[in-house]
Design an enzyme around this catalytic site. Structure first.
Site, short mmCIF file in Angstrom:
data_model
loop_
_atom_site.label_atom_id
_atom_site.label_comp_id
_atom_site.label_asym_id
_atom_site.label_seq_id
_atom_site.Cartn_x
_atom_site.Cartn_y
_atom_site.Cartn_z
N HIS A 1 99.48 6.71 46.90
CA HIS A 1 99.28 7.49 45.68
C HIS A 1 98.18 8.53 45.85
O HIS A 1 97.71 9.11 44.87
CB HIS A 1 98.97 6.54 44.52
CG HIS A 1 100.09 5.58 44.28
ND1 HIS A 1 101.05 5.77 43.31
CD2 HIS A 1 100.43 4.45 44.94
CE1 HIS A 1 101.93 4.78 43.37
NE2 HIS A 1 101.58 3.96 44.35
N LYS B 1 71.57 13.67 67.12
CA LYS B 1 70.31 12.92 67.13
C LYS B 1 69.16 13.79 67.64
O LYS B 1 68.06 13.72 67.12
CB LYS B 1 70.44 11.69 68.04
CG LYS B 1 71.32 10.61 67.47
CD LYS B 1 71.30 9.39 68.38
CE LYS B 1 72.37 8.40 68.00
NZ LYS B 1 72.51 7.35 69.02
N GLU C 1 85.66 6.85 69.30
CA GLU C 1 84.54 7.02 70.23
C GLU C 1 85.00 6.89 71.68
O GLU C 1 84.39 7.44 72.58
CB GLU C 1 83.46 5.96 69.93
CG GLU C 1 82.12 6.58 69.61
CD GLU C 1 81.06 5.58 69.19
OE1 GLU C 1 80.18 6.00 68.43
OE2 GLU C 1 81.09 4.41 69.59
#
Ligand code: PA5
Length: 463
Positions: free
Chosen positions: A320, A434, A299
């Protein structure tokens, strides 16, 4: 306390001339942070949180640390379960510290307070699971939101507040005594609600952004409730020591590990063409710390078309799964490895009469030693695969080391942002989804009129 080793990055490091340039660039960035002359200068309060709380203790803006301690004791007495409701910077730091210190299974292993984090998604299934975990238990809520308007957090808070009210239908005082709100000192819907309802409140300081806030009440109240005052004090002491150490001027990069790390990140990104950084650790209890680190750097740096993409892996588990790509896939990234010096458990491979599993050659060896060997082997292999490894070593997995690491990464992140030319303290990009979400959900605020228009004309969505 944090040592930075570049042994496994040899062959990929800056030369003497480039190193001198990096030193003067990082010095300038550090000065910008000190004198508050850079971008986002209203959000520099994180720089002294460890020291302030430790030294000022009962004075100034952090006088509430004692109140947090009292609230944590009350939470422990009045509850079997604490629900910590918050998202992003309002939960990752606390969870990183609690799991980093007490392990992933602390809730199953404790006889005391269980701490669950919620309000960090919109998943009904997840909310239902958390609800089930409160069945037959006395629970309290610490709701954490600086803005007070974040949907995930506000919606979960409304849901669990309702559940709490139904638990104590005739006792509003009991409900009130079980809600603790951490939010802005004066602004926002949560602050207004808390004042109206009489919930105890704690402050997210104005000059500290969400992802830099773990050493405020945002992180400290849950940490105090889960881990106790001694751990919280040590966390702050570690941070205070790091703040002091990294505030000092240095004549070489190797004399200041924080500057060195920030400078090498900038070098890999700006000069050597790397696009991503992988943070790896060999302790599963550090998965959430890696999540905190990912938010901090992602951010802070990812804007204006710039920034290293922060990825995280948990070794040896991910050797793995992601190991193949890291070894031989696109050469995009360098790696930063977090290592703990001291063993925190003496568990060893038992000896066995029969060697059917062919493990007798390591019989008696401590798991810590084997894990460390896996790290050395992996660092050598990745270096050979053209992935430079920076190794950060701290003495042990304890509160002081974690406090130091938090201050180390926060400062390195701020320096890194300035080195690549972005504001490390804002996050304008998170508003984009948003606007669409609120409009799609039916929010009729006129400021969303252009969004509604776009949804209708471009996507044919009828609203
Ligand atoms: O770092 C940030 O600013 C964000 O991650 C916020 O912490 C997150 O969006 C939650 O915001 P708030 O605390 O306002 O609910």
């Amino acid at each position: 306390m944090v040592e930075l080793s570049t042994q496994y990055a040899e062959g990929f490091l800056p030369g003497a001339e480039e190193e001198a340039e990096l030193l003067s660039a990082v010095k300038a960035a550090a000065q910008t942070l000190t004198d508050g002359s850079g971008k986002g200068a209203d959000f520099l309060g994180w720089q002294t949180l460890g020291g302030d709380i430790n030294h000022a203790y009962n004075a100034g803006r952090h006088g509430e640390y004692q109140r947090m301690k009292a609230a944590a004791l009350r939470i422990q007495e009045q509850s079997d379960v604490l629900l910590v409701i918050g998202i992003g910077g309002s939960y990752l730091g606390a969870r990183a510290v609690i799991e980093g210190l007490q392990g992933r299974y602390r809730n199953e292993l404790t006889n005391g307070l269980r701490v669950y984090f919620t309000g960090n998604s919109l998943s009904a299934a997840d909310l239902a699971d958390i609800t089930a975990l409160t069945e037959g238990k006395r629970f309290s809520i610490n709701v954490i939101s600086k803005s007070g308007t974040t949907l995930e957090c506000a919606a979960a808070f409304r849901y669990f507040r309702d559940l709490l009210s139904r638990r104590y239908p005739d006792n509003p005082e009991e409900v009130k005594a079980r809600i603790y709100a951490t939010t802005d000192a004066a602004r926002g819907a949560l602050k207004a609600q808390a004042d109206a309802q009489g919930w105890e409140t704690f402050v997210v300081p104005d000059d500290v952004g969400g992802r830099y806030s773990v050493l405020t009440a945002v992180g400290l109240l849950p940490i105090l409730a889960a881990c106790g005052a001694e751990a919280s004090d040590s966390l702050l002491a570690g941070a205070a020591a790091a703040e002091a150490a990294y505030a000092e001027d240095a004549q070489s990069l190797s004399a200041n590990a924080c500057w060195h790390y920030a400078a090498l990140r900038a070098y890999f990104y700006l000069k050597a063409g790397y696009k991503a950084e992988i943070l790896s650790s060999y302790e599963p209890s550090f998965v959430m710390f890696t999540e905190w680190w990912k938010q901090l750097f992602g951010e802070s740096e990812g804007k204006d078309g710039k920034g290293l993409f922060p990825a995280g892996v948990n070794f040896t588990t991910d050797l793995h799964s992601m190991g193949q790509y890291i070894q031989e896939g696109e050469r995009l990234f360098f790696e930063t490895v977090l290592q703990f010096e001291a063993a925190d458990n003496p568990l060893a491979i038992p000896s066995a009469d029969s060697d059917g599993d062919k493990l007798n050659y390591i019989a008696g060896k401590a798991f810590h030693e084997i894990n460390r060997t896996a790290f050395t082997a992996t660092a050598i292999a990745h270096q050979g695969g053209k992935v430079p490894n920076l190794v950060l070593t701290v003495p042990k997995r304890d509160a002081e080391s974690l406090g130091w690491l938090i201050a180390f990464f926060e400062k390195a992140c701020a320096l890194s942002g300035y080195l690549i030319g972005v504001n490390p303290f804002d996050q304008p990009g998170v508003e984009s989804y948003k606007r669409y979400m609120f409009t799609l959900l039916g929010n009729k605020d006129p400021k969303y009129d252009p969004v509604r228009e776009e949804l209708i004309t471009r996507y044919g969505i009828v609203l």
